[in-house]
Design a protein around this motif. Structure first.
Motif, PDB file in Angstrom:
ATOM      1  N   MET A   1       0.852  -1.189   0.000  1.00  0.00           N
ATOM      2  CA  MET A   1       0.000   0.000   0.000  1.00  0.00           C
ATOM      3  C   MET A   1       0.888   1.238   0.000  1.00  0.00           C
ATOM      4  N   SER A   2       0.850   2.013  -1.070  1.00  0.00           N
ATOM      5  CA  SER A   2       1.671   3.213  -1.148  1.00  0.00           C
ATOM      6  C   SER A   2       0.831   4.485  -1.096  1.00  0.00           C
ATOM      7  N   GLU A   3      -0.465   4.320  -0.886  1.00  0.00           N
ATOM      8  CA  GLU A   3      -1.351   5.473  -0.808  1.00  0.00           C
ATOM      9  C   GLU A   3      -1.104   6.259   0.485  1.00  0.00           C
ATOM     10  N   ARG A   4      -1.488   7.516   0.463  1.00  0.00           N
ATOM     11  CA  ARG A   4      -1.410   8.367   1.653  1.00  0.00           C
ATOM     12  C   ARG A   4      -2.837   8.746   2.033  1.00  0.00           C
ATOM     13  N   TYR A   5      -3.185   8.504   3.292  1.00  0.00           N
ATOM     14  CA  TYR A   5      -4.525   8.771   3.797  1.00  0.00           C
ATOM     15  C   TYR A   5      -4.441   9.748   4.959  1.00  0.00           C
ATOM     16  N   ILE A   6      -5.384  10.672   5.009  1.00  0.00           N
ATOM     17  CA  ILE A   6      -5.434  11.679   6.063  1.00  0.00           C
ATOM     18  C   ILE A   6      -6.719  11.456   6.860  1.00  0.00           C
ATOM     19  N   ALA A   7      -6.613  10.707   7.953  1.00  0.00           N
ATOM     20  CA  ALA A   7      -7.767  10.453   8.828  1.00  0.00           C
ATOM     21  C   ALA A   7      -7.932  11.666   9.733  1.00  0.00           C
ATOM     22  N   PHE A   8      -9.150  12.202   9.774  1.00  0.00           N
ATOM     23  CA  PHE A   8      -9.348  13.370  10.626  1.00  0.00           C
ATOM     24  C   PHE A   8     -10.694  13.294  11.338  1.00  0.00           C
ATOM     25  N   ASP A   9     -10.767  14.030  12.436  1.00  0.00           N
ATOM     26  CA  ASP A   9     -11.989  14.094  13.228  1.00  0.00           C
ATOM     27  C   ASP A   9     -12.097  15.491  13.801  1.00  0.00           C
ATOM     28  N   VAL A  10     -13.326  16.002  13.860  1.00  0.00           N
ATOM     29  CA  VAL A  10     -13.554  17.324  14.443  1.00  0.00           C
ATOM     30  C   VAL A  10     -14.589  17.235  15.550  1.00  0.00           C
ATOM     31  N   GLU A  11     -14.481  18.144  16.484  1.00  0.00           N
ATOM     32  CA  GLU A  11     -15.507  18.350  17.501  1.00  0.00           C
ATOM     33  C   GLU A  11     -16.048  19.760  17.279  1.00  0.00           C
ATOM     34  N   THR A  12     -17.318  19.963  17.607  1.00  0.00           N
ATOM     35  CA  THR A  12     -17.963  21.246  17.363  1.00  0.00           C
ATOM     36  C   THR A  12     -18.501  21.838  18.655  1.00  0.00           C
ATOM     37  N   PRO A  13     -18.640  23.175  18.711  1.00  0.00           N
ATOM     38  CA  PRO A  13     -19.095  23.813  19.939  1.00  0.00           C
ATOM     39  C   PRO A  13     -20.609  23.892  20.094  1.00  0.00           C
ATOM     40  N   ASN A  14     -21.356  23.729  18.985  1.00  0.00           N
ATOM     41  CA  ASN A  14     -22.811  23.901  19.080  1.00  0.00           C
ATOM     42  C   ASN A  14     -23.527  23.192  17.941  1.00  0.00           C
ATOM     43  N   TYR A  15     -24.848  23.271  17.962  1.00  0.00           N
ATOM     44  CA  TYR A  15     -25.696  22.553  16.997  1.00  0.00           C
ATOM     45  C   TYR A  15     -25.493  23.004  15.554  1.00  0.00           C
ATOM     46  N   ALA A  16     -24.987  24.212  15.332  1.00  0.00           N
ATOM     47  CA  ALA A  16     -24.831  24.722  13.964  1.00  0.00           C
ATOM     48  C   ALA A  16     -23.792  23.908  13.183  1.00  0.00           C
ATOM     49  N   ASN A  17     -22.837  23.318  13.896  1.00  0.00           N
ATOM     50  CA  ASN A  17     -21.782  22.503  13.274  1.00  0.00           C
ATOM     51  C   ASN A  17     -21.058  23.242  12.151  1.00  0.00           C
ATOM     52  N   ASN A  18     -20.874  24.550  12.348  1.00  0.00           N
ATOM     53  CA  ASN A  18     -20.163  25.327  11.337  1.00  0.00           C
ATOM     54  C   ASN A  18     -18.824  25.861  11.829  1.00  0.00           C
ATOM     55  N   ARG A  19     -18.442  25.438  13.006  1.00  0.00           N
ATOM     56  CA  ARG A  19     -17.138  25.793  13.583  1.00  0.00           C
ATOM     57  C   ARG A  19     -16.600  24.576  14.327  1.00  0.00           C
ATOM     58  N   MET A  20     -15.292  24.548  14.517  1.00  0.00           N
ATOM     59  CA  MET A  20     -14.638  23.462  15.247  1.00  0.00           C
ATOM     60  C   MET A  20     -14.214  23.947  16.622  1.00  0.00           C
ATOM     61  N   SER A  21     -14.260  23.034  17.584  1.00  0.00           N
ATOM     62  CA  SER A  21     -13.667  23.309  18.895  1.00  0.00           C
ATOM     63  C   SER A  21     -12.420  22.447  19.104  1.00  0.00           C
ATOM     64  N   ALA A  22     -12.233  21.442  18.225  1.00  0.00           N
ATOM     65  CA  ALA A  22     -11.017  20.615  18.250  1.00  0.00           C
ATOM     66  C   ALA A  22     -10.907  19.890  16.922  1.00  0.00           C
ATOM     67  N   ILE A  23      -9.675  19.555  16.562  1.00  0.00           N
ATOM     68  CA  ILE A  23      -9.418  18.748  15.370  1.00  0.00           C
ATOM     69  C   ILE A  23      -8.266  17.799  15.649  1.00  0.00           C
ATOM     70  N   GLY A  24      -8.405  16.591  15.148  1.00  0.00           N
ATOM     71  CA  GLY A  24      -7.342  15.599  15.210  1.00  0.00           C
ATOM     72  C   GLY A  24      -7.079  15.066  13.820  1.00  0.00           C
TER      73      GLY A  24
END
Length: 189
Positions: A1-24
Motif C-alpha cells: 500500500m503506497s497510498e497516503r490517507y489523512i484520517a481526521f476528526d472534528v468536535e464542534t461547539p454547538n448545533y450549527a456545526n459550522n465551527r470546530m472546537s477541536a481537530i485531530g
C-alpha cells in the motif's frame, strides 16, 4: 500500500456545526500511522451544553487556542497531501466545508474522501451498528471517544485493519462539494 490517507476528526461547539472546537489528524503512509496532530480550536462562537457534555471542551478551555484560520495555514498542506478519511465522514466533511466558507478561505471546490463507517457496514456486517466506539470495541482499538485526537487515530487504525484484510478504499471514495456542502458523487479513477 503506497497510498497516503489523512484520517481526521472534528468536535464542534454547538448545533450549527459550522465551527470546530477541536481537530485531530492521523496520517497513514505505507501501511502505518506516520504523523499525528491534535489541537483545540477557538471557534469564536457560543457553546451549547450538549456539546460541552459530549466533548468536555468549554469556552474557557479554548480561550487561548488558535482559531481555524490560524490552524489552517499548518493543516492545509497535510489535508491536501492524501485522501481524506473520517468515521461518519459526511459530518466531518460538512464541518470542514462550513468552517472554510464561514472564514472565507478558498481551498478547492471539491475534495475526495472515504468513510470508515460506510466501509464497516460492508466489511463488518455482523456488528449491531457501525458507530466508532462499536467498531473500536470489536477490533480492540483504544478509544477516548469524542476526543478528536483519539477519534482520528482510531479511524486510522480501523482503516488499516480494513486494508490489512485486503479491502480496497476505491469503491468507497466519494466527492464532497465544499462550496455547496454536499456529497456530489462517487469518485471514479
Amino acid at each position: 500500500m503506497s497510498e497516503r490517507y489523512i484520517a481526521f476528526d472534528v468536535e464542534t461547539p454547538n448545533y450549527a456545526n459550522n465551527r470546530m472546537s477541536a481537530i485531530g489528524v492521523s496520517v497513514i503512509e505505507d501501511g502505518a500511522i506516520v504523523d499525528e496532530f491534535y489541537s483545540l480550536v477557538n471557534p469564536e462562537t457560543h457553546f451549547d451544553w450538549f456539546n460541552i457534555d459530549l466533548t468536555g471542551i468549554t469556552p474557557e478551555s479554548v480561550a487561548d487556542a488558535p482559531t481555524f484560520p490560524e490552524l489552517w495555514r499548518e493543516l492545509e498542506p497535510v489535508m491536501s497531501s492524501g485522501l481524506l478519511i473520517a468515521h461518519n465522514a459526511p459530518f466531518d466533511m460538512s464541518v470542514l466545508a462550513k468552517c472554510l466558507l464561514d472564514y472565507g478561505i478558498l481551498w478547492r471546490p471539491t475534495a475526495h474522501y472515504a468513510c470508515t463507517c460506510q466501509m464497516g457496514r460492508r466489511l463488518l456486517p455482523e456488528l449491531p451498528n457501525h458507530k466508532l466506539n462499536t467498531i473500536c470495541d470489536y477490533l480492540g482499538v483504544e478509544l477516548d471517544h469524542h476526543h478528536a485526537g483519539s477519534d482520528s487515530r482510531a479511524c486510522a487504525e480501523i482503516l488499516l485493519h480494513y486494508l490489512d484484510g485486503g479491502a480496497s478504499v476505491r469503491p468507497y471514495i466519494r466527492t464532497y462539494d465544499l462550496l455547496h456542502l454536499r456529497t456530489v458523487s462517487s469518485y471514479r479513477r
